[in-house]
Scaffold this motif. Structure first.
Motif, PDB file in Angstrom:
ATOM      1  N   ALA B  66       0.838  -1.205   0.000  1.00 38.92           N
ATOM      2  CA  ALA B  66       0.000   0.000   0.000  1.00 38.92           C
ATOM      3  C   ALA B  66       0.871   1.254   0.000  1.00 38.92           C
ATOM      4  O   ALA B  66       1.975   1.254   0.573  1.00 38.92           O
ATOM      5  CB  ALA B  66      -0.891  -0.017   1.238  1.00 38.92           C
ATOM      6  N   ALA B  67       0.381   2.284  -0.656  1.00 41.65           N
ATOM      7  CA  ALA B  67       1.100   3.564  -0.628  1.00 41.65           C
ATOM      8  C   ALA B  67       1.013   4.150   0.776  1.00 41.65           C
ATOM      9  O   ALA B  67       0.052   3.903   1.509  1.00 41.65           O
ATOM     10  CB  ALA B  67       0.471   4.520  -1.638  1.00 41.65           C
ATOM     11  N   LEU B  68       2.037   4.917   1.146  1.00 43.88           N
ATOM     12  CA  LEU B  68       2.036   5.559   2.461  1.00 43.88           C
ATOM     13  C   LEU B  68       1.245   6.863   2.377  1.00 43.88           C
ATOM     14  O   LEU B  68       1.064   7.436   1.287  1.00 43.88           O
ATOM     15  CB  LEU B  68       3.470   5.860   2.905  1.00 43.88           C
ATOM     16  CG  LEU B  68       4.439   4.659   2.969  1.00 43.88           C
ATOM     17  CD1 LEU B  68       5.826   5.119   3.401  1.00 43.88           C
ATOM     18  CD2 LEU B  68       3.908   3.583   3.910  1.00 43.88           C
ATOM     19  N   ALA B  69       0.786   7.301   3.521  1.00 44.11           N
ATOM     20  CA  ALA B  69       0.056   8.574   3.556  1.00 44.11           C
ATOM     21  C   ALA B  69       1.024   9.743   3.440  1.00 44.11           C
ATOM     22  O   ALA B  69       0.671  10.831   2.963  1.00 44.11           O
ATOM     23  CB  ALA B  69      -0.735   8.673   4.853  1.00 44.11           C
ATOM     24  N   TYR B  70       2.267   9.523   3.864  1.00 43.95           N
ATOM     25  CA  TYR B  70       3.258  10.595   3.881  1.00 43.95           C
ATOM     26  C   TYR B  70       4.637  10.004   3.574  1.00 43.95           C
ATOM     27  O   TYR B  70       4.957   8.912   4.036  1.00 43.95           O
ATOM     28  CB  TYR B  70       3.275  11.264   5.260  1.00 43.95           C
ATOM     29  CG  TYR B  70       4.395  12.260   5.435  1.00 43.95           C
ATOM     30  CD1 TYR B  70       4.281  13.550   4.918  1.00 43.95           C
ATOM     31  CD2 TYR B  70       5.570  11.913   6.091  1.00 43.95           C
ATOM     32  CE1 TYR B  70       5.316  14.461   5.069  1.00 43.95           C
ATOM     33  CE2 TYR B  70       6.613  12.820   6.237  1.00 43.95           C
ATOM     34  CZ  TYR B  70       6.475  14.099   5.728  1.00 43.95           C
ATOM     35  OH  TYR B  70       7.503  14.991   5.854  1.00 43.95           O
TER      36      TYR B  70
END
Lengths: 163, 151
Positions: B66-70
């Motif tokens: 999953a992509a990170l939020a930051y």
């Protein structure tokens, strides 16, 4: 002492003895047949030789295009020379191989190559490198070097397109 | 083992694409005119690459990372120049990630990784204003920048 001499003599004369008696030494020893032909070059070595020859040709083209040695063409030429040096540093041909590497020296172009001709050569080089590295028998480290050089060639094409 | 290596390489490339998508969002905010349009175009390319990688991972019955939020970006962007530096650095990161794919024992993945590296190298050269001899490869020891050591 006499026993040692006998052992040394056996190592050198046994293959001869086997030959004269019609035996193949490979049938007796586990390793490569000392009487057999030299082993063929590994596929990666063959690929490397071909890529080196292509890189030499590309350098020759650039040298004809930019004899003065300055500007963008000179910078790209310098990177091709870096490619060649890195490729050559990887070329190790084992002693006794069936053939020695042969890298032809291309003739300088009679007419100064145009930028579009350089771009075509860069595109050909990038495509050819990707085709060669995609063969799984090419060892991973060499495949990565070829991919990196292909990426560099693709960026050269774009750089030339901006001229 | 080969399947695992291929999957790891795909996941690494996907993670790098996610970081680039995030980073281009930051860089693009500090660009204008044709540079901003280019950043937008490259951002779209990275999103398409992300989607393709996600499909390839899913097709192997695995869950895409999953992509990170930051993301802690390697360059602090304050103006056009630092935005371009960030974009070039992001492209270098993605190039290096695809290099891992070139080492796996799959003809298709090798080819895919190598072609993706070309796109990244072209984009990096655009932002940097110059090409590189060996995109994605670590610099040889003799060419690495000397980092002063505090004494």
């Amino acid at each position: 002492m006499a026993r040692r001499r006998l052992l040394i003599a056996s190592a050198t004369t046994l293959p001869l003895l086997l030959t004269t008696t019609g035996c193949r030494s490979a049938g007796l020893f586990a390793g490569p047949d000392p009487l057999g032909p030299p082993p063929p070059l590994a596929h990666s070595t063959v690929v490397l030789e071909t890529v080196i020859a292509d890189e030499v040709a590309l350098i020759s083209l650039y040298e004809s295009a930019a004899p003065g040695g300055s500007g963008v063409l000179a910078a790209l030429l310098a990177e091709h020379r870096d490619h060649l040096a890195r490729l050559r540093s990887r070329l190790v041909v084992p002693a006794g191989s069936s053939r020695r590497p042969h890298v032809a020296t291309p003739r300088p172009a009679a007419v100064r190559p145009s930028v579009s001709r350089l771009r075509a050569a860069e595109q050909r080089s990038a495509s050819s490198l990707v085709r060669r590295l995609s063969t799984v028998s090419v060892e991973p480290a060499l495949a990565q070097l070829l991919a990196s050089i292909a990426a560099s060639d693709a960026s050269h094409d774009a750089e030339l397109g901006a001229l | 083992m080969q399947v695992l290596q291929a999957l790891q390489a795909l996941q690494a490339a996907l993670a790098a694409e996610d970081a680039a998508i995030y980073g281009y969002g930051v860089a693009g905010a500090h660009l204008s005119g044709s540079q901003q349009a280019t950043a937008q175009q490259y951002w779209t390319s990275h999103r398409e690459a992300r989607d393709a990688l996600t499909d390839m991972i899913t097709a192997r019955d695995a869950t895409p990372v999953a992509a990170l939020a930051y993301y802690d970006l390697p360059v602090t962007v304050t103006d056009t120049a630092t935005a371009a530096t960030l974009a070039a650095t992001l492209e270098d990161g993605v190039t290096a990630a695809y290099l891992g794919m070139v080492a796996v024992a799959s003809r298709r993945l090798r080819q895919y990784g190598a072609l993706a590296m070309q796109d990244c190298a072209v984009r990096a050269a655009y932002w940097r204003g110059s090409t590189a001899a060996f995109p994605g490869l670590p610099l040889p020891r003799s060419e690495r920048p000397v980092v002063p050591v505090a004494g």
